[in-house]
Design a protein around this motif. Structure first.
Motif, short mmCIF file in Angstrom:
data_model
loop_
_atom_site.label_atom_id
_atom_site.label_comp_id
_atom_site.label_asym_id
_atom_site.label_seq_id
_atom_site.Cartn_x
_atom_site.Cartn_y
_atom_site.Cartn_z
N LYS A 1 27.31 37.36 -9.70
CA LYS A 1 26.25 37.54 -8.71
C LYS A 1 25.40 36.28 -8.59
CE LYS A 1 25.82 42.57 -9.04
NZ LYS A 1 24.93 43.71 -9.39
N GLU A 2 25.17 35.60 -9.74
CA GLU A 2 24.36 34.38 -9.71
C GLU A 2 25.03 33.29 -8.88
OE1 GLU A 2 25.23 36.02 -12.41
OE2 GLU A 2 23.33 36.88 -13.10
N CYS A 3 26.35 33.14 -9.05
CA CYS A 3 27.08 32.13 -8.29
C CYS A 3 27.09 32.48 -6.81
CB CYS A 3 28.51 32.00 -8.83
SG CYS A 3 29.46 30.67 -8.08
N GLN A 4 27.31 33.76 -6.50
CA GLN A 4 27.28 34.19 -5.10
C GLN A 4 25.91 33.91 -4.47
OE1 GLN A 4 28.81 38.05 -3.97
NE2 GLN A 4 30.16 38.14 -5.75
N SER A 5 24.86 34.14 -5.21
CA SER A 5 23.52 33.94 -4.64
C SER A 5 23.27 32.47 -4.33
CB SER A 5 22.44 34.48 -5.58
OG SER A 5 22.12 33.56 -6.62
N LEU A 6 23.76 31.57 -5.19
CA LEU A 6 23.59 30.14 -4.93
C LEU A 6 24.39 29.72 -3.70
CD1 LEU A 6 22.53 27.35 -5.55
CD2 LEU A 6 24.35 27.09 -7.28
N ILE A 7 25.62 30.20 -3.60
CA ILE A 7 26.44 29.86 -2.43
C ILE A 7 25.77 30.34 -1.15
CG2 ILE A 7 28.62 30.37 -1.25
CD1 ILE A 7 29.94 30.41 -4.05
N ARG A 8 25.28 31.58 -1.15
CA ARG A 8 24.65 32.12 0.05
C ARG A 8 23.37 31.35 0.40
NH1 ARG A 8 26.40 37.48 -2.00
NH2 ARG A 8 28.03 38.22 -0.58
N TRP A 9 22.65 30.91 -0.62
CA TRP A 9 21.43 30.13 -0.37
C TRP A 9 21.78 28.80 0.30
CZ3 TRP A 9 17.60 28.15 -4.71
CH2 TRP A 9 16.36 27.86 -4.11
N CYS A 10 22.78 28.12 -0.23
CA CYS A 10 23.21 26.84 0.36
C CYS A 10 23.76 27.03 1.77
CB CYS A 10 24.28 26.19 -0.52
SG CYS A 10 23.71 25.63 -2.13
#
Length: 311
Positions: free
Chosen positions: A262-271
């Motif tokens: 979930k942490e990696c997904q959140s960073l990708i979505r933020w970028c």
């Protein structure tokens, strides 16, 4: 397409040719096998005659150059890529470089029928570009992707500190030392001077470009760079890029094809936020919870040396 001329204020650079008479290319280097080719020209393996050092030699045709720059001490203009590389620590100048950026060793203007330019680069051994690295191994484990992304961002921060934006961050433009896991950013042919105002030209890779370029042919350097990093991170952890078509880029909603934290997904979505102003800065990416994870385990890369996920 119009060809732009940029006056670079490279005051910190010494004229790399002022002190000695430069010997021609063929007296200093020999060609090897073709490594790759594209819109930029061709890249060959090579060797420096004086000490046998392995190098990479990039050929650029004069008629393919879209941006030119004036250098101190040079009568003729040069492709902006050469000027940018000099300001990042290439050639014989006194500017210190960065370990995450490929180093230009020399450059030559070629006259006659095949007129253009030759740029000689260091050639780390053993290495392959990140596109091939992912193609061979499939999606990367998150600690490996984190290690690579951190290095890319630190190299980009160095570029920005020198007033330069790369504008074509993608897996093909990142070299991986398969022994150590260290990376180097290559190919500044689409680069430009960093500026605050809007850019209205772009020569990078379309599937890595943000919605504002697709829709309006306008962008700012920071959000463009961060969007491309979101595409790159998705590419690393899922094994392929998130968007192939303009319509998908404009939707800006990546669909995860692998089991990603979930942490990696959140960073990708933020970028990959649709609005440029909603994306993080490079500094904010480095302080995202996923980037702050610091596993000391050794990550095993199939068929290669073990690589620590983070330094």
């Amino acid at each position: 397409m119009d060809k732009r001329i940029v006056d670079l204020r490279l005051d910190q650079l010494e004229d790399p040719r002022a002190k000695t008479v430069k010997e021609p290319f063929e007296k200093q280097y020999t060609y090897g096998a073709l490594l790759g080719s594209g819109g930029f020209g061709s890249v060959f393996a090579g060797q420096r005659i004086s000490d046998g050092q392995q190098v990479a030699i990039k050929q650029i045709s004069r008629d393919r150059v879209q941006q030119w720059a004036r250098l101190p001490g040079e009568v003729n203009m040069v492709p902006i890529e050469i000027a940018l590389l000099l300001s990042l620590g290439g050639g014989m100048g006194s500017v210190p470089g960065h370990r995450g950026i490929i180093r230009m060793l020399d450059w030559f203007e070629v006259q006659g029928q095949g007129q253009g330019y030759l740029i000689v680069f260091e050639k780390p051994q053993p290495c392959q570009d990140l596109f091939d690295f992912i193609t061979e191994r499939g999606a990367l484990e998150e600690p490996v992707a984190q290690r690579f992304l951190k290095q890319v961002i630190e190299a980009l921060q160095f570029c920005h500190s020198k007033g330069i934006v790369h504008r074509d961050i993608k897996d093909e433009n990142i070299l991986v030392d398969t022994r150590t896991g260290d990376i180097k950013i290559i190919d500044f042919g689409s680069g430009a001077l960093l500026k605050d105002p809007i850019y209205t030209d772009f020569e990078g890779t379309r599937v890595y470009s943000p919605p504002e370029w697709i829709l309006h042919q306008r962008y700012n350097a920071g959000p463009l760079t961060v969007w491309s990093l979101g595409v790159l991170l998705f590419d690393m952890v899922c094994g392929d890029i998130p968007f192939e078509r303009d319509a998908d880029i404009i939707q800006a909603t990546p669909s995860f094809t692998k089991r990603i934290s979930k942490e990696c997904q959140s960073l990708i979505r933020w970028c990959l936020a649709y609005r440029a102003e909603d994306r993080p800065t490079l500094e904010q990416i480095l302080h995202h919870p996923w980037m702050m994870e610091n596993s000391e385990d050794i990550v095993d890369l199939p068929g290669k040396s073990n690589i620590k996920p983070s330094l």
